[in-house]
Design a protein around this motif. Structure first.
Motif, short mmCIF file in Angstrom:
data_model
loop_
_atom_site.label_atom_id
_atom_site.label_comp_id
_atom_site.label_asym_id
_atom_site.label_seq_id
_atom_site.Cartn_x
_atom_site.Cartn_y
_atom_site.Cartn_z
N GLY A 171 0.78 -1.23 0.00
CA GLY A 171 0.00 0.00 0.00
C GLY A 171 0.81 1.27 0.00
N LYS A 172 2.03 1.24 0.53
CA LYS A 172 2.80 2.48 0.55
C LYS A 172 4.29 2.16 0.47
N MET A 173 5.04 3.14 -0.07
CA MET A 173 6.48 2.97 -0.25
C MET A 173 7.15 4.34 -0.13
N ARG A 174 8.40 4.31 0.32
CA ARG A 174 9.23 5.49 0.21
C ARG A 174 9.57 5.70 -1.25
N PHE A 175 9.81 6.95 -1.66
CA PHE A 175 10.01 7.25 -3.07
C PHE A 175 11.18 6.46 -3.66
N GLN A 176 12.29 6.37 -2.92
CA GLN A 176 13.44 5.67 -3.47
C GLN A 176 13.16 4.18 -3.65
N ASP A 177 12.34 3.60 -2.77
CA ASP A 177 11.98 2.20 -2.93
C ASP A 177 11.03 2.01 -4.12
N LEU A 178 10.15 2.97 -4.32
CA LEU A 178 9.25 2.93 -5.47
C LEU A 178 10.04 2.96 -6.77
N ILE A 179 11.04 3.84 -6.83
CA ILE A 179 11.87 3.95 -8.03
C ILE A 179 12.59 2.63 -8.30
N ALA A 180 13.12 2.00 -7.25
CA ALA A 180 13.83 0.73 -7.41
C ALA A 180 12.90 -0.35 -7.95
N ASP A 181 11.66 -0.37 -7.45
CA ASP A 181 10.70 -1.37 -7.91
C ASP A 181 10.29 -1.09 -9.36
#
Length: 352
Positions: free
Chosen positions: A120-130
């Motif tokens: 449901g939620k992610m830090r921006f840097q983790d979102l970019i990695a995914d």
């Protein structure tokens, strides 16, 4: 000059503007959090001016394309295609031609897919990695180029940030998530479910144009009944418990609260007839502007949000008057809570 020179110039300017607007949005949010409303209004006005200028640049770009200016220089050979490091299952069914960047709107669905897959939620840097893995077979050569204005920022990663605003406007992302955190809303999950039906029926993935209304059944409110604002409304649906106009942080709802204190500033809220209600906008000092809650009411139908109106009975308790929709508005002369003259916004709402 030819299109290969002029169009990139337009794109460079548009990309530069795209990096400015999120910064202004963050500044405005920080000022609102600190209750520095005049400064926040000034920043919001600046952001709106930049967006208006951006629209003008897009119009000029389109106008240039219609001129069909003949080439004056030989075409530049296309870049060699880079090899991607990873191969994963495609999540989109179309890829732009080599040499063009992936459109921002094509990033929105993968963003929601990444968030939903992470709980449901992610830090921006983790979102970019995914997303880097998820979009491995989608991103083009030019997507990996740095921005002309900032050699440290990769174009597609910057565009992910720019894709956030339409998702917020549609109610698919939470507008009150902690800074640096992206969080999908129930409306966003409903849109993902809808997109699965669309790919099954039409063979391609895309988001529905409007938020789903499936959350309607979750509202337990009955017209005429009394509810405690904090315990029975905000604890379940979110939103600012101090604001007269309180968009839900979890669902596509906007809660409107009518209180007797408005009469101190000359508000004349109330029923016009059995189906029509006057509701004065938000803002205690200075002229009212179409920002924040006022803008939310004005645009609620366009983004698929619902208006639900409550009237204060006593301390903490409100009567539910029903669901409404925006019909019109007018700008009237009034005065603020310091009894200084100003312009106020009065909405005409229609009961559904």
């Amino acid at each position: 000059m030819i299109n290969k020179e002029v169009i990139p110039a337009f794109d460079m300017l548009l990309e530069e503007l795209e990096t400015i607007i999120p910064v202004l949005n963050d500044q405005g949010k920080n000022l609102m959090d600190k209750m520095k409303y005049p400064e926040a209004r000034a920043v919001i006005a600046k952001a709106e001016a930049v967006m208006a200028f951006q629209d003008k640049v897009r119009s000029l770009k389109n106008e240039w394309l219609t001129l069909e200016v003949p080439p004056t220089k030989p075409p530049i050979p296309p870049k060699a295609k880079k090899q991607t490091k990873k191969k994963v299952t495609r999540v989109l069914t179309t890829v732009l031609e080599v040499g063009k960047r992936t459109k921002n709107e094509d990033l929105r669905l993968p963003i929601l897919q990444s968030l939903a897959g992470a709980g449901g939620k992610m830090r921006f840097q983790d979102l970019i990695a995914d997303l880097e893995v998820r979009l491995a077979n989608i991103l083009t050569v030019d997507d990996w180029d740095p921005l002309p204005s900032n050699s440290k920022v990769i174009r597609w990663k910057n565009n992910v940030g720019w894709a956030k605003k339409p998702l917020l406007d549609a109610g698919y992302l939470s507008s009150i998530a902690p800074r640096g955190t992206w969080e999908i809303t129930p409306a966003g999950r409903a849109a993902l479910d809808e997109s699965k039906k669309l790919i099954n029926e039409q063979g391609q993935l895309y988001l529905p144009s409007e938020p789903s209304n499936k959350q309607q059944d979750l509202l337990p409110f009955e017209v005429g009944k009394i509810y405690h604002r904090l315990d029975e409304i905000h604890k379940t649906y979110g939103g600012n418990p101090q604001a007269g106009i309180a968009p839900s942080s979890k669902y596509p709802y906007i809660f409107l609260f009518n209180t007797p204190s408005g009469k101190e500033a000359g508000y004349q809220d109330g029923w016009v007839d059995q189906d029509t209600y006057y509701y004065t906008g938000q803002g205690q000092k200075g002229d009212m502007q179409f920002v924040l809650g006022n803008k939310a009411i004005l645009n609620h139908q366009a983004v698929g949000e619902e208006l639900h109106l409550f009237k204060k009975i006593n301390n903490g308790n409100y009567e539910y008057l029903g669901q409404f929709k925006y019909q019109s508005h007018e700008i009237l002369d009034g005065f603020d809570f310091d009894h200084q003259p100003r312009k106020i916004i009065r909405f005409t709402l229609k009961k559904l």
